[in-house]
Write a protein that holds these residues in place. Structure first.
Motif, PDB file in Angstrom:
ATOM      1  N   LYS A 161      56.418  22.013 -16.510  1.00 25.04           N
ATOM      2  CA  LYS A 161      57.349  21.760 -15.403  1.00 25.04           C
ATOM      3  C   LYS A 161      58.036  20.406 -15.551  1.00 25.04           C
ATOM      4  O   LYS A 161      59.213  20.242 -15.231  1.00 25.04           O
ATOM      5  N   HIS A 162      57.287  19.419 -16.059  1.00 26.81           N
ATOM      6  CA  HIS A 162      57.833  18.081 -16.297  1.00 26.81           C
ATOM      7  C   HIS A 162      58.955  18.145 -17.338  1.00 26.81           C
ATOM      8  O   HIS A 162      60.043  17.604 -17.124  1.00 26.81           O
ATOM      9  N   GLU A 163      58.685  18.806 -18.472  1.00 29.26           N
ATOM     10  CA  GLU A 163      59.691  18.849 -19.550  1.00 29.26           C
ATOM     11  C   GLU A 163      60.930  19.635 -19.109  1.00 29.26           C
ATOM     12  O   GLU A 163      62.051  19.239 -19.421  1.00 29.26           O
ATOM     13  N   LEU A 164      60.735  20.729 -18.387  1.00 29.77           N
ATOM     14  CA  LEU A 164      61.907  21.463 -17.902  1.00 29.77           C
ATOM     15  C   LEU A 164      62.668  20.614 -16.882  1.00 29.77           C
ATOM     16  O   LEU A 164      63.896  20.664 -16.818  1.00 29.77           O
ATOM     17  N   GLY A 165      61.940  19.806 -16.125  1.00 29.95           N
ATOM     18  CA  GLY A 165      62.577  18.857 -15.203  1.00 29.95           C
ATOM     19  C   GLY A 165      63.553  17.951 -15.949  1.00 29.95           C
ATOM     20  O   GLY A 165      64.692  17.737 -15.508  1.00 29.95           O
ATOM     21  N   HIS A 166      63.134  17.439 -17.117  1.00 26.19           N
ATOM     22  CA  HIS A 166      64.035  16.616 -17.941  1.00 26.19           C
ATOM     23  C   HIS A 166      65.282  17.410 -18.323  1.00 26.19           C
ATOM     24  O   HIS A 166      66.397  16.891 -18.285  1.00 26.19           O
ATOM     25  N   LEU A 167      65.078  18.670 -18.719  1.00 24.92           N
ATOM     26  CA  LEU A 167      66.228  19.494 -19.145  1.00 24.92           C
ATOM     27  C   LEU A 167      67.176  19.770 -17.981  1.00 24.92           C
ATOM     28  O   LEU A 167      68.343  20.079 -18.184  1.00 24.92           O
ATOM     29  N   LEU A 168      66.663  19.636 -16.759  1.00 24.90           N
ATOM     30  CA  LEU A 168      67.515  19.832 -15.581  1.00 24.90           C
ATOM     31  C   LEU A 168      68.058  18.488 -15.089  1.00 24.90           C
ATOM     32  O   LEU A 168      68.553  18.377 -13.977  1.00 24.90           O
ATOM     33  N   GLY A 169      67.922  17.465 -15.936  1.00 30.73           N
ATOM     34  CA  GLY A 169      68.548  16.180 -15.657  1.00 30.73           C
ATOM     35  C   GLY A 169      67.674  15.168 -14.944  1.00 30.73           C
ATOM     36  O   GLY A 169      68.153  14.105 -14.547  1.00 30.73           O
ATOM     37  N   MET A 170      66.389  15.467 -14.769  1.00 28.22           N
ATOM     38  CA  MET A 170      65.533  14.538 -14.040  1.00 28.22           C
ATOM     39  C   MET A 170      64.987  13.444 -14.959  1.00 28.22           C
ATOM     40  O   MET A 170      64.428  13.743 -16.014  1.00 28.22           O
ATOM     41  N   PRO A 171      65.118  12.158 -14.546  1.00 28.39           N
ATOM     42  CA  PRO A 171      64.542  11.061 -15.328  1.00 28.39           C
ATOM     43  C   PRO A 171      63.083  10.829 -14.928  1.00 28.39           C
ATOM     44  O   PRO A 171      62.580  11.485 -14.018  1.00 28.39           O
ATOM     45  N   CYS A 178      53.878  11.908  -8.734  1.00 31.48           N
ATOM     46  CA  CYS A 178      55.076  12.743  -8.890  1.00 31.48           C
ATOM     47  C   CYS A 178      54.972  13.531 -10.185  1.00 31.48           C
ATOM     48  O   CYS A 178      54.317  13.100 -11.133  1.00 31.48           O
ATOM     49  N   LEU A 179      55.646  14.669 -10.233  1.00 41.48           N
ATOM     50  CA  LEU A 179      55.710  15.467 -11.461  1.00 41.48           C
ATOM     51  C   LEU A 179      56.389  14.681 -12.586  1.00 41.48           C
ATOM     52  O   LEU A 179      56.106  14.901 -13.763  1.00 41.48           O
ATOM     53  N   MET A 180      57.298  13.749 -12.226  1.00 45.18           N
ATOM     54  CA  MET A 180      58.111  13.079 -13.245  1.00 45.18           C
ATOM     55  C   MET A 180      57.611  11.686 -13.647  1.00 45.18           C
ATOM     56  O   MET A 180      58.364  10.925 -14.236  1.00 45.18           O
TER      57      MET A 180
END
Ligand SMILES: [Zn+2]
Ligand SMILES: [Zn+2]
Length: 209
Positions: A161-171, A178-180
């Motif tokens: 979920k963290h890595e897909l978060g990056h792909l969705l633009g999350m730093p 937090c997940l990030m």
């Protein structure tokens, strides 16, 4: 009359909003080398439950020398094969040409950031390249640092979920939980976004409220 036109406009606008909310992110998953099918299922399941996404393709890719980290053998830092996450992410990008969606690679091999690394670089759990739309996740380190099976499943799901978060633009996020949070603060990584991150991410990407 004007009121009716306005009402019609509002209805059309709401239908449009609803349709765009229904748009799902297309994902392709690529297994790198022999990968336990269970690991693929954990990642697929955790991503599809959390994000408004759908795994539309699954591929498998053989490990070739250009995907491995040369230092792993030459410098004898490790006595096992280690994949080079940057090379893998570039290779995964070739699948993008077919699918046009985001690509997540998964491997049971160990993973490092690049081709050459010093001993100060540790094995990593995953790496996302948001400009390519590709990310690689390795179960190797996660397995070693998880206390039991249940812990492993939870940790693997978080990383996916963290890595897909990056792909969705999350730093990365500096919050306490937090997940990030970045990999150095893995013990603070939660399975959800903190309030700040929830304000940043496009809510249409999420299934959770
Ligand atoms: Zn990260
Ligand atoms: Zn956050």
């Amino acid at each position: 009359m004007t009121y009716r036109i306005l009402l019609a406009f509002i209805i059309i606008y709401r239908i449009f909003l609803h349709n765009s909310a229904a748009q799902t992110i297309n994902l392709s998953i690529v297994t790198l080398g022999d990968t336990e099918p269970k690991h693929l299922e954990i990642i697929k399941d955790s991503l599809q439950r959390f994000y408004n996404c759908k795994v539309i393709n699954s591929y498998s890719l053989e490990i070739s020398p250009e995907l491995t980290s040369k230092s792993s053998k030459e410098d004898q830092l490790y006595n096992f094969e280690v994949l080079n996450a940057m090379a893998v992410n570039r290779r995964l990008n070739e699948f993008n040409k077919d699918t046009g969606g985001l690509i997540v690679g998964i491997t049971d091999y160990a993973l490092t950031i690049g081709e050459r690394f010093s001993s100060t670089y540790y094995l990593i759990r995953g790496l996302a390249n948001d400009s390519l739309g590709t990310a690689t996740i390795s179960t190797f380190r996660i397995k070693n640092e998880s206390e039991n099976d249940k812990d492993f499943v939870a940790n693997l799901a978080k990383i996916a979920k963290h890595e897909l978060g990056h792909l969705l633009g999350m730093p990365h996020c500096g919050s306490d939980s937090c997940l990030m949070v970045d990999g150095y603060r893995f013990n603070k990584m939660s399975r959800n976004y903190c309030k700040d991150c929830l304000n940043k991410i496009d809510p249409r990407h999420l299934i959770i409220e």
